[in-house]
Design a protein around this motif. Structure first.
Motif: not given
Length: 98
Positions: A90-94
């Protein structure tokens, strides 16, 4: 070698055609195989669904064929219904350590 992540749901139906002794042996063999797959790094996480003969698992394998081979190596496979979801980052995963 790159790996793909899969979320797998397994539903177990106990076979009516086997004796309790055979069923106990199948369960032991299933546990042993699951431990082997965990030690290999393919089976990353394993959870049960409380109150049901079901589990959720996270797999890290080279692709769908490798996952299929691992799943069908489970001794209880003839009595399992599997639902498989391929996972993507996911692009929002740290990122780790951030």
């Amino acid at each position: 070698m790159s790996t793909e992540q899969y979320l797998v749901r397994l539903e177990y139906a106990e076979p009516a055609e086997v004796s309790q002794d055979e069923l106990s042996a199948l369960r032991r063999a299933e546990r042993e195989r699951a431990h082997e797959l965990q030690r290999s790094g393919m089976l990353r996480e394993l959870w049960r669904a409380p109150g049901r003969r079901a589990s959720w698992s996270l797999w890290s394998v080279s692709g769908a064929t490798a996952l299929h081979e691992a799943l069908t190596s489970l001794p209880m496979w003839p009595w399992i219904t599997a639902t498989v979801e391929v996972l993507a980052s996911h692009p929002n995963r740290l990122a780790e350590g951030k």
